[in-house]
Enzyme design. Structure first.
Site, PDB file in Angstrom:
ATOM      1  N   ASP A   1       9.572  -7.412   0.737  1.00  0.00           N
ATOM      2  CA  ASP A   1      10.495  -7.427  -0.403  1.00  0.00           C
ATOM      3  C   ASP A   1      10.380  -6.135  -1.206  1.00  0.00           C
ATOM      4  O   ASP A   1      11.387  -5.528  -1.600  1.00  0.00           O
ATOM      5  CB  ASP A   1      10.194  -8.616  -1.318  1.00  0.00           C
ATOM      6  CG  ASP A   1      10.911  -9.886  -0.899  1.00  0.00           C
ATOM      7  OD1 ASP A   1      11.977  -9.798  -0.268  1.00  0.00           O
ATOM      8  OD2 ASP A   1      10.400 -10.972  -1.206  1.00  0.00           O
ATOM      9  N   VAL A   2       9.147  -5.718  -1.475  1.00  0.00           N
ATOM     10  CA  VAL A   2       8.929  -4.499  -2.262  1.00  0.00           C
ATOM     11  C   VAL A   2       9.500  -3.285  -1.535  1.00  0.00           C
ATOM     12  O   VAL A   2      10.223  -2.468  -2.123  1.00  0.00           O
ATOM     13  CB  VAL A   2       7.428  -4.309  -2.551  1.00  0.00           C
ATOM     14  CG1 VAL A   2       7.169  -2.951  -3.202  1.00  0.00           C
ATOM     15  CG2 VAL A   2       6.898  -5.426  -3.441  1.00  0.00           C
TER      16      VAL A   2
END
Length: 386
Positions: A169-170
């Site tokens: 996600d990051v």
């Protein structure tokens, strides 16, 4: 002082982490970010916890500062009309709905392009908008598993392990941010925007870096090496008398220096260990020899010796030690901000350090619909729309 992106307006229809992380960075850089949620707030992270402070989730706070908030029901004509009005004055639209959802709302790229040809439209999905898996839901944990990242994380004893944070996600948020800024730069020349199709799965595979390249060259399926490095030795953790530390020897001269520090200079002269390619081959013979010495002294002792001899090393710190680290404190990596519900909150600062247009934290992570009246007035729809 105005931020680097102070002329950019972002309409953020994303939630959870990848999209909000991207738009938080854009907001930190000075862009105006309007976060759109369903009535009462539909970003799932508002309810993820504990910890909570006055019912405000720490998880939500991590990726939503420097944004304004409105709530809309996109299943209604009125909600869709508000989005369309906002698109006309926006530079960027970002969402992470499942493939096809924006089109069902009547807010697909082709429609929004007709309203504003300069719009940069960023779609974040689990598997992308094309291909046989395009309709599958994508969660970070699933993506880590499918991408191969988990297969190379952990040890033979532990089995596959995920990263301690939602790393795909990051990384997807970072790729989206890079892509959006590239599209905005290209727009200066072409005068028109474009669509970005960003997938968590693609991003995770790109993060395989050297391990992926190793396989493509050798076709040897890599295994989990725990804290060891696939291509460099010694590059791992070592137990000390009172804990553990990391040694990251990047070249043969550093290895010589390490052997000198350990009082084992003869190891550096052994033909099995002189060069890194041999050290990788004879890893099993070398590491126990080094470990026998490391365990005789404290972490602090070895840290001092390594620094004196320019050998890359570091202690394994817990979060309390990280927050109190003088280096991070000097870099303003932990900040305090006021929130209308949670009160005084602590947040991780921005790693982006600009000489002329510094990052500023101007807005707290907003409550649902906190800026409804302001935004509606601006687009001439001052009736509160839910």
């Amino acid at each position: 002082m105005a931020g680097a992106l102070n002329t950019i307006k972002v309409l953020d229809l994303s939630r959870v982490l990848a999209g909000p992380y991207c738009t938080m960075i854009l907001g930190d850089l000075g862009a105006e970010v309007i976060k759109v949620e369903a009535p009462n707030g539909s970003d799932e992270t508002r309810g993820w916890g504990p910890p909570f402070k006055n019912d405000v989730s720490a998880y939500y706070l991590t990726a939503n500062r420097n944004k304004k908030s409105i709530t809309l029901d996109l299943k209604t004509e009125e909600g869709v009309e508000v989005v369309k009005k906002l698109v006309r004055e926006s530079d960027v639209v970002i969402h992470n709905f499942k493939t096809g959802t924006m089109e069902r709302f009547g807010l697909g790229y082709d429609t929004l392009y007709e309203l504003n040809p300069r719009i940069v439209y960023c779609s974040i999905t689990g598997f992308g908008e094309t291909g046989p898996s395009r309709d599958m839901p994508g969660y970070d944990f699933i993506i880590q598993a499918m991408s191969g990242l988990m297969s190379i994380t952990g040890t033979k004893e532990s089995g596959p392990q995920k990263s301690g944070v939602a790393i795909t996600d990051v990384l997807t948020g970072l790729y989206a941010c890079i892509g959006i800024q590239a599209a905005l730069l290209e727009r200066v020349q072409s005068g028109i925007g474009q669509k970005l199709d960003i997938a968590l799965y693609d991003t995770a595979v790109s993060a395989l870096v050297n391990i992926g390249s190793n396989y493509l060259m050798s076709e040897a399926i890599p295994t989990a090496l725990g804290n060891e490095h696939a291509n460099i030795v010694p590059y791992q953790t070592f137990r000390t008398f009172d804990g553990e530390m990391v040694i990251a020897v990047g070249n043969d001269n550093q290895f010589k220096a390490l052997c000198h520090v350990l009082g084992e200079s003869e190891i550096a002269m052994d033909d099995r260990f002189k060069r890194n390619r041999e050290r990788v081959k004879f890893r099993a013979e070398l590491i126990p020899k080094l470990q026998e010495v490391f365990v005789t002294k404290s972490t602090a002792y070895w840290q001092e010796k390594c620094r004196e001899n320019n050998i890359p090393s570091g202690p394994i710190q817990n979060l309390e030690e990280v927050v109190n680290d003088e280096q991070l404190q000097s870099r303003n990596m932990f900040i305090t901000h006021d929130h209308p519900t949670a009160g005084s909150i602590k947040m991780i600062g921005s790693p982006l350090k600009f000489s002329r247009t510094p990052v500023e934290i101007k807005l707290h992570p907003p409550n649902p619909g906190e800026h409804q009246e302001e935004i509606m007035d601006r687009i001439g729809m001052n009736k509160t729309t839910n």
